[in-house]
Design a protein around this motif. Structure first.
Motif, PDB file in Angstrom:
ATOM      1  N   ILE A   1     -54.737  48.408  28.885  1.00 45.81           N
ATOM      2  CA  ILE A   1     -55.699  49.147  29.708  1.00 45.81           C
ATOM      3  C   ILE A   1     -57.055  48.460  29.517  1.00 45.81           C
ATOM      4  O   ILE A   1     -57.438  48.108  28.400  1.00 45.81           O
ATOM      5  N   ALA A   2     -57.743  48.237  30.624  1.00 41.67           N
ATOM      6  CA  ALA A   2     -59.021  47.530  30.596  1.00 41.67           C
ATOM      7  C   ALA A   2     -60.068  48.351  31.332  1.00 41.67           C
ATOM      8  O   ALA A   2     -59.774  49.046  32.310  1.00 41.67           O
ATOM      9  N   VAL A   3     -61.299  48.252  30.861  1.00 43.88           N
ATOM     10  CA  VAL A   3     -62.433  48.971  31.449  1.00 43.88           C
ATOM     11  C   VAL A   3     -63.517  47.968  31.798  1.00 43.88           C
ATOM     12  O   VAL A   3     -63.865  47.107  30.972  1.00 43.88           O
ATOM     13  N   ASP A   4     -64.035  48.061  33.034  1.00 43.64           N
ATOM     14  CA  ASP A   4     -65.212  47.305  33.478  1.00 43.64           C
ATOM     15  C   ASP A   4     -65.038  45.799  33.379  1.00 43.64           C
ATOM     16  O   ASP A   4     -65.972  45.045  33.095  1.00 43.64           O
ATOM     17  N   ASP A   5     -63.866  45.311  33.619  1.00 34.95           N
ATOM     18  CA  ASP A   5     -63.589  43.867  33.758  1.00 34.95           C
ATOM     19  C   ASP A   5     -64.190  43.077  32.605  1.00 34.95           C
ATOM     20  O   ASP A   5     -63.999  43.406  31.442  1.00 34.95           O
ATOM     21  N   ASP A   6     -64.971  42.040  32.976  1.00 35.25           N
ATOM     22  CA  ASP A   6     -65.505  41.132  31.955  1.00 35.25           C
ATOM     23  C   ASP A   6     -66.558  41.777  31.072  1.00 35.25           C
ATOM     24  O   ASP A   6     -66.763  41.360  29.935  1.00 35.25           O
ATOM     25  N   GLU A   7     -67.271  42.776  31.607  1.00 34.65           N
ATOM     26  CA  GLU A   7     -68.347  43.405  30.844  1.00 34.65           C
ATOM     27  C   GLU A   7     -67.842  44.503  29.921  1.00 34.65           C
ATOM     28  O   GLU A   7     -68.608  45.028  29.124  1.00 34.65           O
TER      29      GLU A   7
END
Length: 1314
Positions: A467-473
């Motif tokens: 699970i990832a939040v806010d891509d690269d940032e």
């Protein structure tokens, strides 16, 4: 032709445009043309239509074509009617009508606007009201004028309610006028650079205005700089607008000034920004919110010669705070000092440089969002028919204020388990439950409930889960489950259907309320327009193609610095450390004066005073000196010590400036609301003239009064403008030729001292002394604390003697926050205290019954009531206090100290209280249900209404209202008597052994073995005769006073035994003695028959000479006597001898000097006296110790040996320990409960000087004066006669007689505070 001449026409046009946009409502009649009636049918769209003749093209006002209007296929809240006006247009009003000849009409609807036909924005009144009232029949027209104009191309109307006996039916019209503008579009890499011409001198202000729209939450709108290195930047940062002023290239805090306003500005809707610079301040406007900003002096001079728009380029300066990205979006009507810069760029003016792809139209990306409006909202999308062998991928973006919310849930295939993706405490959590396996949990991110857009991606592949939040940032969390995670047949976003029988969706978490967009399933975007058209999936309580999030904290309704937090449906104010309370931090937790604290039963000490209650002036710490007679507010400054003036080379004058502990606004308010203020002004001199002559220019002067003050040429004790000192009007100056003692210019020490009492000249702000440089001249000055007493607000009252009588005042303005407080007393069971009416709104407080108070009001949402029921009668002719508050969040009502009753305001209702009639006090406009009784200290939003002045000119109402002891008499303790005053009351401590404002301060003294206090009894009739004759009767004349009863109370602390505590003797050799035996027990000896031996009453209580404080009460009535020590049981005794105590002569504490009449055993004790502490000694109504310590000159008392007043009577475990310090942490703790901050730490020069003064004072003073000084360590400030320095030959002796400020903290106290 220069730029300014060339653009005259453009300037006029833009000014007119700005004025119209600012005052569109007042100029609505100019912009009120029908916009819909001439449109083609193709300009109309709808969600559905009942039939061809019910189509949207027939929905024109007053038309009868087709079926006479539009009706959808089904009547529900998901239907809509849309109109394309063909171009962006100013819209000022909307009108609706039902379908002709039918029972079909709307009763309520929502109004939406859009520039593109997507990304709709709901129109709201008062920032919260979204619904418009509709029609009551099919034919009448209901028109609503918009409170603020709208510029839009598309209009959409959504039915909310309709005739229950029909269906949705609608004809409509919008009104307005054409709109023209200059637009420029930036792609995130492009920008414009303008070289600006100097501002014309005739322009008194500078201004920048623009309108923008964007989907990016960060980016630089513009940056301006000049040769003076002054820079101005307008920038978006996380959806807020930042205005940064910068001086020079440094990034230090001193070189920057940052202001923030607005929120959620990245919603792809137009937002208006204006900056107006007025010398020392500027106004920053974002949409409908304007912020007044005081500018530091270093930023006031603007001379911009370059402006970069869309980026910060070409200026050689450092980047501003926040994001470094360029602006990506559209700008409209960019006007700088009246010049249309976009029009300038369109004409390819040579002073404009273009970088990148700049277009002069607004290219808008289409982004379809959806709003989950309630806990019942959900979106169901189809999953996959066959489980995938590779996994599943789901992506979305969301924004919300809620910290707890379900984002996504679905079942694993074949009901093998469930997956929940949710927010918890602002973090993203993934939870997987699979049958037969331990739950799998992941979490990532933080602060995701901040209202910003956040992207989420769930990726499941064989053997890997992320699970990832806010891509690269942002951040990501990973796991390696042993099983493949794929989606079942349905995906649920935001929540689950209300039908609990459905097994495919279970939500153990809170439903999502917020916005979502850019949904993808297995990397395929979800077409939400198809969802809206019911062509895919299912949903409930969704608004599709719009994000309806609002920021309830921008602007913040939290007052006085309270911090605002919010959820989707409400906001909360954190009032900690503000000094205010309530739902919006509106009401002060502190009293407005020392007088108010006193009449809550508080004693002298440091208190926080909020002089204007809920007004803007902050509370400040002030010393309250609560004497028996008056209550003084002591406003301290930085130098109250006697200051010697020493010659300074090169200067002919000596000047001093005084900084006060209170801020200017508070100083002015305190002086204004006090009945009396005074400040001591003293000058000691030897060959140093003060004013010299009233006929010439004064040698010295002082500056006093509000603000910067005015020069004053009179001295303490003389009237303003007289150019005299106190001895001048009294005609007792040392030299009759002069009006000041010091002006005699004598070589001996003299002084001019007195009190300044004219409030308009206070406080003393500075002092200039002019005759200080001559050889042989010496001088010293002292400016005391500012002292004020008498709160005109607390006792301002009116008596209403008829139900038809009332007072009227101007309209009460409490649109968003209104607090009302007052005291009342009555014998009537009902009556209206206060009423103010509007066209529909009103506010009223009334006594609805003998035990109930009712607070009712209406702000447009229908009448609301808050009631408080007391368990005691309110018509008891005693004072009762009412505090009512209404704000945008709730209404509350409090009676006396009962718990407050509250009533929450509707979440999205009207919030402005709009009143227009006069404010009626004690009655109503209809003169019915009037109030009979007294109302006192009436305050509205911290402002006191002057009831007494209005009552003086109003029939049926009397100024003032006596009778306070019935309510406040209980404050007088220890047999103190309550004494009525016209305005207020006081406690007479004459019958009490205690002193103080409430007779609550014990009078204690330390005794040595040689100490003796002798009180001589006189007959009351002889006492009166003695006073009337000027005290000339011989002391040998006494009456034969006979007692059949006594009551004795005292407290003692000693380590001595045996010891004689108290002895009462008579002319007949009868006596009463209270002593400690050698066994540390108390004995009471009665000898009421001189022919018999004394009877001894021995108490069984042991160990009384243990150094602890013990309280003793002895009572006798005839032959029945009792003794009680501390909390022990009362011991009863019977006397067998005579029951009359005849011809009592004197009472002695400590050593008995004359032992001739004593029996042998008592004679052995008498010379030993008493060593220890005696406190609160009372014999019937006689207080001998109090008389000796406080009234030695007016009482028949004699003292021999050392007698030192002290606080030894305190019940603390260690009698020698310092007083307890109440520590101050923020503004809470004991402060809120009204406890004084008795030892607040201070470190100014006055305190240090006070210590020095005390050391000198103690050195040269007599022992009796020293005793009084030590007494002041108790924490109260006693009145003291202002002493002056007599003409002497020694300056040191003159300075050694410094005195503390009258009624202020004594020097000894100051020493303790350090």
């Amino acid at each position: 032709m220069d730029l300014w001449s060339k653009k005259v026409q453009g300037i006029i046009t833009q000014v007119a445009l700005i004025l119209f946009s600012s005052y569109g409502d007042t100029r609505g009649e100019v912009c009120h043309s029908p916009l819909v009636s001439n449109l083609l049918p193709s300009s109309f769209r709808s969600s559905s239509q009942l039939s061809g003749i019910h189509g949207p093209g027939f929905a024109k006002l007053n038309r009868r074509e087709g079926a006479g209007g539009w009706s959808p296929l089904s009547s529900d809240r998901y239907q809509w009617l849309e109109v394309d006006l063909g171009a962006r247009t100013q819209i000022t009003a909307v009108a609706t009508q039902g379908r002709y000849g039918s029972s079909d009409w709307l009763t309520a609807y929502l109004l939406m606007f859009s520039d593109t036909g997507h990304n709709w924005k709901q129109y709201r009144q008062e920032d919260s009201i979204g619904a418009f009232p509709g029609n009551s029949n099919a034919d009448s027209v209901v028109q609503h004028k918009l409170q603020h104009r709208v510029i839009s191309r598309y209009v959409r109307l959504i039915p909310l309610d309709w005739n229950p006996n029909g269906r949705i039916g609608l004809r409509l019209e919008t009104y307005g006028c054409p709109y023209n503008s200059d637009v420029v579009s930036f792609d995130g890499r492009s920008s414009l650079l303008f070289r600006l011409s100097p501002r014309p001198r005739q322009m008194t202000r500078e201004s920048i205005s623009l309108t923008f729209k964007t989907l990016r939450n960060s980016g630089i709108l513009l940056h301006a700089e000049g040769q003076s290195e002054h820079g101005l930047t307008l920038e978006l940062e996380k959806g807020k607008l930042l205005l940064l002023l910068r001086k020079g290239r440094s990034s230090s805090p001193d070189s920057q000034h940052l202001v923030s306003l607005g929120s959620l500005l990245d919603d792809q809707h137009w937002h208006h920004v204006a900056v107006e610079h007025h010398n020392t301040h500027l106004n920053l406007t974002v949409d409908k919110s304007t912020l007044w900003v005081q500018i530091p002096a270093r930023f006031t001079h603007w001379e911009h010669d370059q402006m970069s728009v869309g980026a910060e380029q070409g200026l050689g300066s450092r980047r501003s705070v926040g994001s470094h990205r360029n602006f990506h979006g559209c700008l409209e009507n960019l006007v700088y000092n009246g010049v249309n810069l976009i029009d300038l760029a369109k004409q390819t003016d040579q002073r404009v440089s273009v970088k990148g792809n700049v277009t002069f139209s607004c290219t808008e990306p289409v982004s379809v969002a959806m709003t989950f409006t309630s806990p019942k909202s959900f979106l169901c999308l189809p999953g996959v028919a066959e489980p995938s062998s590779t996994g599943v991928t789901v992506g979305l973006q969301f924004r919300t204020w809620n910290k707890e919310a379900l984002l996504l849930t679905f079942d694993l295939p074949k009901q093998a388990g469930s997956i929940w993706l949710y927010l918890g405490k602002g973090r993203l959590h993934l939870q997987i439950h699979k049958a037969g396996r331990a739950p799998l949990e992941l979490d990532v991110g933080s602060a995701l409930s901040d209202g910003q857009w956040h992207s989420v991606e769930l990726i499941s592949r064989r053997g890997h889960l992320m699970i990832a939040v806010d891509d690269d940032e942002g951040a990501a969390a990973h796991a390696s489950p042993s099983f493949l995670i794929t989606a079942g047949s349905q995906l649920f976003f935001g929540g689950c259907p209300a039908d609990e029988s459905r097994q495919e969706c279970k939500n153990p978490f809170k439903a999502f309320q917020g916005c979502m967009r850019l949904l993808t399933v297995d990397n395929k975007p979800v077409d939400l327009i198809m969802v809206q058209q019911r062509l895919m999936g299912n949903y409930s309580h969704l608004q599709i193609d719009m994000c309806g999030i609002i920021d309830r904290c921008s602007p913040s309704h939290c007052e006085h610095g309270g911090s605002c937090s919010q959820s989707w449906s409400t906001f909360h104010c954190n009032c900690s450390s503000t000094g205010y309370s309530g739902a919006t931090c509106h009401s002060s937790i502190y009293e407005q004066s020392c007088e108010a604290y006193k009449h809550k039963g508080n004693t002298s000490g440091y208190y926080y005073i909020d002089v204007d209650g809920s007004g803007p002036i902050r509370p400040q710490l002030i010393y309250c000196n609560m004497t028996e007679d008056k209550t003084w507010m002591v406003i301290q400054h930085n130098n109250t010590e006697l200051t010697r003036v020493r010659p300074t080379p090169g200067k002919n004058q000596h000047s001093a400036h005084f900084e006060y502990s209170s801020e200017e606004e508070q100083l002015v308010a305190i002086i204004s609301q006090s009945e009396h203020c005074e400040q001591e002004l003293t000058y000691h001199c030897r060959k140093s003239r003060l004013l010299n002559s009233p006929d010439g220019l004064p040698l010295s002067w002082w500056v006093g009064g509000p603000g910067v003050g005015q020069v004053q040429t009179h001295w303490g004790g003389a009237p303003p403008g007289s150019q005299q000192c106190a001895c001048g009007p009294q005609e007792n100056c040392v030299d009759p030729k002069h009006h000041c003692n010091c002006d005699a210019d004598r070589p001996e020490w003299a002084n001019d001292s007195g009190l300044l009492t004219h409030k308009e000249t206070l406080p003393v702000r500075s002092l200039v002394l002019g005759d200080v440089q001559r050889p042989g001249s010496e001088s010293a000055y002292r400016v005391g604390h500012l002292l004020c007493h008498g709160d005109k607000n607390v006792w301002n009252a009116a008596f209403f003697d008829k139900e038809t009588s009332y007072l009227h005042f101007p309209t009460f303005h409490g649109e968003l926050s209104a607090d009302i407080s007052f005291l009342f007393k009555t014998t009537s069971s009902s009556g209206v205290f206060l009423e103010n009416l509007g066209i529909k709104d009103f506010i009223r407080i009334e006594l609805s019954s003998s035990t109930e108070v009712l607070f009712s009001f209406d702000v447009g949402n229908g009448p609301l009531e808050v009631r408080v029921t007391a368990g005691f009668p309110l018509d008891d002719n005693r004072w009762h206090r009412i505090r009512a508050e209404r704000n945008v969040k709730e209404a509350s009502l409090r009676l006396d100290e009962l718990p407050a009753a509250t009533q929450e305001a509707p979440a999205d209702g009207h919030i402005h209280l709009q009143l227009n009639s006069q404010l009626f006090i004690g009655g109503t406009a209809s003169r019915q249900k009037g109030f009979r009784g007294c109302i006192r200290s009436l305050q509205l939003n911290g402002v006191t209404l002057d009831l007494e002045e209005r009552a003086k000119i109003t029939p049926g109402v009397q100024a003032g209202c006596p009778g306070h002891c019935s309510s406040y008499g209980s404050l007088c303790q220890n047999r103190g008597r309550c004494v009525e005053r016209p305005n207020s009351f006081s406690c007479d401590c004459g019958p009490s052994a205690y002193a103080g404002a409430f007779c609550d301060r014990e009078v204690s003294a330390s005794f040595k073995s040689g100490t003796s206090v002798s009180y001589t009894f006189k007959d009351p009739a002889l006492n009166k005769l003695n006073r009337s004759s000027g005290g000339t009767l011989p002391s040998s004349i006494y009456s034969d006073t006979t007692l059949r009863a006594e009551k004795i109370s005292l407290s003692f602390r000693t380590s001595q035994s045996p010891a004689l505590l108290l002895y009462v003797g008579s002319y007949h050799k009868e006596y009463l003695a209270v002593l400690l035996s050698k066994h540390d027990k108390l004995e009471v000896r009665y000898r009421l028959d001189s022919s018999k031996d004394a009877e001894v009453l021995r108490s069984k209580v042991r160990n009384l000479a243990n150094g602890q404080l013990h309280a003793v009460t002895i009572s006798r009535l005839a032959d029945a006597a009792s003794v009680q020590i501390d909390q022990n049981s009362k011991e009863d005794f019977n006397l067998s001898s005579d029951v009359e105590f005849n011809a009592i002569r004197s009472l002695v504490l400590g050593r008995v000097q004359d032992s001739n009449d004593l029996d042998s055993e008592l004679s052995r004790l008498a010379p030993l006296g008493f060593t220890g502490c005696l406190s609160a000694v009372l014999f019937n109504s006689i207080s001998p110790l109090k008389a000796a310590l406080l009234h030695p000159d007016t009482s028949p008392v004699a003292v021999t040996g050392p007698l030192v007043q002290s606080m030894c009577g305190s019940s603390s475990a260690n009698p020698h320990a310092a007083e307890t310090t109440h520590h101050l942490s923020g503004q809470s703790g004991s402060v809120g409960t009204g406890q004084p901050l008795v030892n607040a730490v201070r470190s100014d020069s006055a305190l240090i000087g006070g210590v020095i003064a005390v050391v000198i004072f103690v050195t040269v003073s007599a022992s009796a004066i020293m005793a009084r000084v030590l007494y002041r360590r108790k924490g109260t400030c006693q009145s003291q006669e202002v002493k002056t320095v007599k003409p002497e030959d020694s300056a040191e002796r003159a300075f050694g007689r410094q005195t503390s400020s009258q009624n202020g903290p004594s020097e000894n106290q100051k020493e303790y505070f350090i």
